[in-house]
Design a protein around this motif. Structure first.
Motif, PDB file in Angstrom:
ATOM      1  N   ILE A 176       0.854  -1.181   0.000  1.00 45.08           N
ATOM      2  CA  ILE A 176       0.000   0.000   0.000  1.00 45.08           C
ATOM      3  C   ILE A 176       0.896   1.240   0.000  1.00 45.08           C
ATOM      4  CG2 ILE A 176      -1.834   1.258   1.201  1.00 45.08           C
ATOM      5  CD1 ILE A 176      -2.639  -1.455   2.470  1.00 45.08           C
ATOM      6  N   ASP A 177       0.895   1.961  -1.126  1.00 44.99           N
ATOM      7  CA  ASP A 177       1.652   3.195  -1.397  1.00 44.99           C
ATOM      8  C   ASP A 177       3.129   2.925  -1.676  1.00 44.99           C
ATOM      9  OD1 ASP A 177      -0.522   4.934  -1.418  1.00 44.99           O
ATOM     10  OD2 ASP A 177      -0.445   5.224   0.742  1.00 44.99           O
ATOM     11  N   THR A 178       3.729   3.850  -2.447  1.00 49.63           N
ATOM     12  CA  THR A 178       5.058   3.574  -3.018  1.00 49.63           C
ATOM     13  C   THR A 178       6.074   4.687  -2.784  1.00 49.63           C
ATOM     14  OG1 THR A 178       4.534   4.517  -5.211  1.00 49.63           O
ATOM     15  CG2 THR A 178       3.989   2.189  -4.853  1.00 49.63           C
ATOM     16  N   GLY A 179       5.845   5.589  -1.833  1.00 42.39           N
ATOM     17  CA  GLY A 179       6.860   6.576  -1.491  1.00 42.39           C
ATOM     18  C   GLY A 179       7.104   7.617  -2.569  1.00 42.39           C
ATOM     19  N   THR A 180       8.210   8.338  -2.421  1.00 38.16           N
ATOM     20  CA  THR A 180       8.579   9.404  -3.353  1.00 38.16           C
ATOM     21  C   THR A 180       9.404   8.835  -4.501  1.00 38.16           C
ATOM     22  OG1 THR A 180      10.562   9.881  -2.061  1.00 38.16           O
ATOM     23  CG2 THR A 180       8.579  11.144  -1.514  1.00 38.16           C
ATOM     24  N   ILE A 235       2.767   8.003  -4.787  1.00 32.38           N
ATOM     25  CA  ILE A 235       2.859   7.350  -6.102  1.00 32.38           C
ATOM     26  C   ILE A 235       4.255   7.454  -6.704  1.00 32.38           C
ATOM     27  CG2 ILE A 235       0.435   7.951  -6.500  1.00 32.38           C
ATOM     28  CD1 ILE A 235       1.482   9.897  -8.715  1.00 32.38           C
ATOM     29  N   GLY A 236       5.195   8.103  -6.003  1.00 37.63           N
ATOM     30  CA  GLY A 236       6.460   8.492  -6.606  1.00 37.63           C
ATOM     31  C   GLY A 236       7.281   7.371  -7.197  1.00 37.63           C
ATOM     32  N   SER A 237       7.307   6.207  -6.565  1.00 41.09           N
ATOM     33  CA  SER A 237       8.130   5.095  -7.056  1.00 41.09           C
ATOM     34  C   SER A 237       7.305   4.003  -7.739  1.00 41.09           C
ATOM     35  CB  SER A 237       8.939   4.489  -5.896  1.00 41.09           C
ATOM     36  OG  SER A 237       9.957   5.380  -5.483  1.00 41.09           O
TER      37      SER A 237
END
Length: 246
Positions: free
Chosen positions: A36-40, A74-76
């Protein structure tokens, strides 16, 4: 490693004027794993290392769920899709999908929205950073558009809760097996206590408050804020306290 479980990842993040920590969540069972979520942008190696240090091979991650369109979530995404050994299926709410895919510009990727984050930088550096991000926005495909109330049949069941306010398509996720709420940026926390929506980064606070109140319908033993981390204790009371008054 247990055959099923979840883990809050804690990843350091450099920000203008200091440092922060973000908390993607890894969820797994006997068959698959979900991120869940992918950082910068540029964090894919760090995230993959954190996944594998948890005892879950990255190759087991088959699904990525994005809570919303902001750059630190969504960054990565595109990097991780390219590094995956097998196809990853990506999920996001239908209202944020066109922004994530680059069909529309990210709503907060502008100097006005980012002013509170960039306040410690000289004006010239602020303009340069925002210009670079606007010219090179993160983007990636979204395979499945989610709607409020939808249940994903992974890892004991993941209930989608549409929690707009922070962005139009922001979602929170209820992990049914663990009675845990993944809050994304619908709230932040301090010292393990839910604080409610973050006013500087939430364009529509009234909607955000109503969204949090929806979460009171669920049986909750824990909550995870992307900024702040794990909250336990009386989660319902923490949510009520955080929105009274705004």
């Amino acid at each position: 490693m247990r055959s099923n479980g979840y883990k809050m990842l804690s990843l350091p993040l450099d920000v203008p004027g200091g440092s922060d920590e973000i908390h993607p969540v890894l969820l797994w069972d006997e068959k698959t794993a979900v991120l869940i979520d992918t950082g910068t942008p540029g964090m894919s190696k760090q995230i993959i290392s954190a996944i594998e240090e948890s005892g879950v091979p990255f190759s087991r991650v088959k699904f990525i769920i994005l809570t919303h369109q902001d750059i630190d979530h969504i960054g990565s995404l595109d990097e991780m899709i390219r590094q995956a050994r097998a196809d990853l299926e990506v999920f996001a709410h239908e209202l944020d999908k066109p922004y994530i895919e680059g069909k529309l510009p990210l709503l907060k990727l502008n100097l006005e929205s980012m002013a509170w984050q960039l306040a410690g930088l000289p004006e010239e550096e602020q303009l340069s950073l925002v210009s670079h991000l606007q010219d090179n926005p993160p983007r990636g495909r979204v395979d499945h558009a989610l709607k409020d109330g939808q249940e994903l049949p992974f890892c004991g069941g993941i209930q989608v809760i549409h929690t707009p306010g922070h962005t139009p398509g922001h979602i929170s996720l209820y992990l049914k097996r663990y009675k845990t709420l993944i809050m994304g940026d619908s709230s932040y926390s301090i010292n393990g206590v839910i604080q409610g929506p973050h006013s500087h980064s939430t364009p529509d606070m009234q909607t955000a408050v109503r969204s949090l109140e929806k979460c009171l319908e669920y049986e909750l033993e824990a909550a995870i804020c992307y900024h702040g981390g794990l909250c336990t204790g009386d989660i319902h009371n923490q949510i009520r306290q955080s929105v009274q008054p705004i």
